[in-house]
Design a protein around this motif. Structure first.
Motif, PDB file in Angstrom:
ATOM      1  N   ASN A 101      54.468  14.801  34.712  1.00  0.00           N
ATOM      2  CA  ASN A 101      54.199  15.984  33.897  1.00  0.00           C
ATOM      3  C   ASN A 101      55.344  16.285  32.944  1.00  0.00           C
ATOM      4  OD1 ASN A 101      52.288  17.840  36.387  1.00  0.00           O
ATOM      5  ND2 ASN A 101      51.574  16.606  34.686  1.00  0.00           N
ATOM      6  N   ALA A 102      56.579  16.175  33.439  1.00  0.00           N
ATOM      7  CA  ALA A 102      57.728  16.422  32.567  1.00  0.00           C
ATOM      8  C   ALA A 102      57.780  15.392  31.443  1.00  0.00           C
ATOM      9  CB  ALA A 102      59.020  16.378  33.375  1.00  0.00           C
ATOM     10  N   GLY A 103      57.516  14.128  31.781  1.00  0.00           N
ATOM     11  CA  GLY A 103      57.526  13.092  30.764  1.00  0.00           C
ATOM     12  C   GLY A 103      56.475  13.331  29.693  1.00  0.00           C
ATOM     13  N   ALA A 104      55.271  13.747  30.108  1.00  0.00           N
ATOM     14  CA  ALA A 104      54.202  14.026  29.148  1.00  0.00           C
ATOM     15  C   ALA A 104      54.581  15.198  28.246  1.00  0.00           C
ATOM     16  CB  ALA A 104      52.899  14.326  29.888  1.00  0.00           C
ATOM     17  N   PRO A 114      60.572  16.140  16.025  1.00  0.00           N
ATOM     18  CA  PRO A 114      61.401  14.934  16.100  1.00  0.00           C
ATOM     19  C   PRO A 114      62.904  15.199  16.051  1.00  0.00           C
ATOM     20  CG  PRO A 114      59.601  14.643  14.538  1.00  0.00           C
ATOM     21  CD  PRO A 114      59.625  16.103  14.908  1.00  0.00           C
ATOM     22  N   ASP A 115      63.325  16.313  15.464  1.00  0.00           N
ATOM     23  CA  ASP A 115      64.748  16.618  15.395  1.00  0.00           C
ATOM     24  C   ASP A 115      65.343  16.878  16.778  1.00  0.00           C
ATOM     25  OD1 ASP A 115      62.975  18.861  15.155  1.00  0.00           O
ATOM     26  OD2 ASP A 115      64.726  20.155  14.890  1.00  0.00           O
ATOM     27  N   ALA A 121      65.748  12.937  24.922  1.00  0.00           N
ATOM     28  CA  ALA A 121      65.949  11.616  25.517  1.00  0.00           C
ATOM     29  C   ALA A 121      67.058  11.640  26.561  1.00  0.00           C
ATOM     30  CB  ALA A 121      66.276  10.596  24.427  1.00  0.00           C
ATOM     31  N   LEU A 122      68.132  12.373  26.274  1.00  0.00           N
ATOM     32  CA  LEU A 122      69.250  12.463  27.221  1.00  0.00           C
ATOM     33  C   LEU A 122      68.813  13.144  28.505  1.00  0.00           C
ATOM     34  CD1 LEU A 122      72.305  11.958  27.621  1.00  0.00           C
ATOM     35  CD2 LEU A 122      72.700  14.262  26.715  1.00  0.00           C
ATOM     36  N   PHE A 187      71.971  19.146  23.779  1.00  0.00           N
ATOM     37  CA  PHE A 187      72.917  18.135  24.259  1.00  0.00           C
ATOM     38  C   PHE A 187      73.836  18.711  25.333  1.00  0.00           C
ATOM     39  CE2 PHE A 187      72.355  15.555  20.252  1.00  0.00           C
ATOM     40  CZ  PHE A 187      71.945  14.400  20.896  1.00  0.00           C
ATOM     41  N   LEU A 188      74.292  19.946  25.133  1.00  0.00           N
ATOM     42  CA  LEU A 188      75.215  20.581  26.080  1.00  0.00           C
ATOM     43  C   LEU A 188      74.550  20.757  27.443  1.00  0.00           C
ATOM     44  CD1 LEU A 188      77.925  22.003  26.594  1.00  0.00           C
ATOM     45  CD2 LEU A 188      76.860  24.128  25.809  1.00  0.00           C
ATOM     46  N   ILE A 189      73.326  21.270  27.448  1.00  0.00           N
ATOM     47  CA  ILE A 189      72.628  21.504  28.713  1.00  0.00           C
ATOM     48  C   ILE A 189      72.305  20.182  29.407  1.00  0.00           C
ATOM     49  CG2 ILE A 189      70.553  22.453  29.782  1.00  0.00           C
ATOM     50  CD1 ILE A 189      70.479  24.501  27.487  1.00  0.00           C
TER      51      ILE A 189
END
Length: 218
Positions: A101-104, A114-115, A121-122, A187-189
């Protein structure tokens, strides 16, 4: 016949936080429970909504997918506890379905915005790899799910599977990313979560998995 030799940080006779016995034997294992049905239903429903959101380019539909995922995840756990249907099979199914579910959802979010793709991804890399290994580590001990990992190691449980930790791990990244759209905050989180999960993995490895020993062995 084999028994389990537990490390010193684990209890030989698992108990709940209220002191009642915590039976996690194989005789409890079964698939056909109301909690399992809820898990399957919320997984399919959330995934359908997420992929529909990506197809039509709709953030509101994607948020519905996230809501169904989160509400369903809380509902299957509450149902399992209420009817005393908690099983190791159910815990593994829940962990796997959470990842799907998270991946979807995050795939849909990266498609629509997209930004935000790189912080997503991280985060997804951490959730799908290190966090999955950590979440499945409970199988090495006679406990029903990560929710009871305090039987093995309380600091690990507090940072990962206590109620505040579960809410933070699953909600903070998604909510703040959607509300702010701030790439660097994302990115920080995500980076902070990597640190917590890597620390967790290191501590679990330091505890050491219990080893099967033959009864009567010296």
């Amino acid at each position: 016949m084999s028994t389990w030799s537990l490390p010193c940080t684990a209890t030989a006779q698992p108990v709940r936080r209220d002191g009642s016995p915590h039976d996690s034997t194989t005789k409890r294992e079964r698939i056909a429970t109301a909690a399992t049905a809820i898990t399957v239903l919320r997984t399919v429903s959330s995934a359908v909504l997420a992929f529909h959101a990506a197809r039509v380019g709709s953030l509101p539909w994607l948020l519905w997918a996230l809501a169904v995922y989160w509400i369903g995840d809380m509902a299957d756990g509450a149902c399992a506890r209420h009817f005393d249907h908690e099983t190791r099979f159910g815990a593994v199914l829940d962990i796997v379905c959470d990842r799907f579910n998270a991946g979807a959802f995050y795939l849909g979010l990266a498609w629509l915005q997209p930004d935000l793709a790189w912080p997503i991804a991280l985060y997804v890399a951490e959730f799908m790899t290190v966090d999955t290994v950590n979440s499945l580590a409970f199988l090495a001990w006679p406990t029903r799910s990560p929710n009871y990992f305090y039987e093995v190691d309380r600091p690990v449980w507090l940072l990962n599977w206590s109620r505040p930790a579960k809410a933070a791990n699953s909600a903070i990244f998604a909510v703040l990313l959607i509300l702010t759209g701030n790439v660097w905050l994302g990115f920080l989180i995500a980076g902070a979560m990597w640190l917590v999960k890597l620390w967790t993995l290191r501590r679990i490895m330091a505890i050491g998995m219990p080893l099967p020993v033959t009864q009567g062995a010296a």
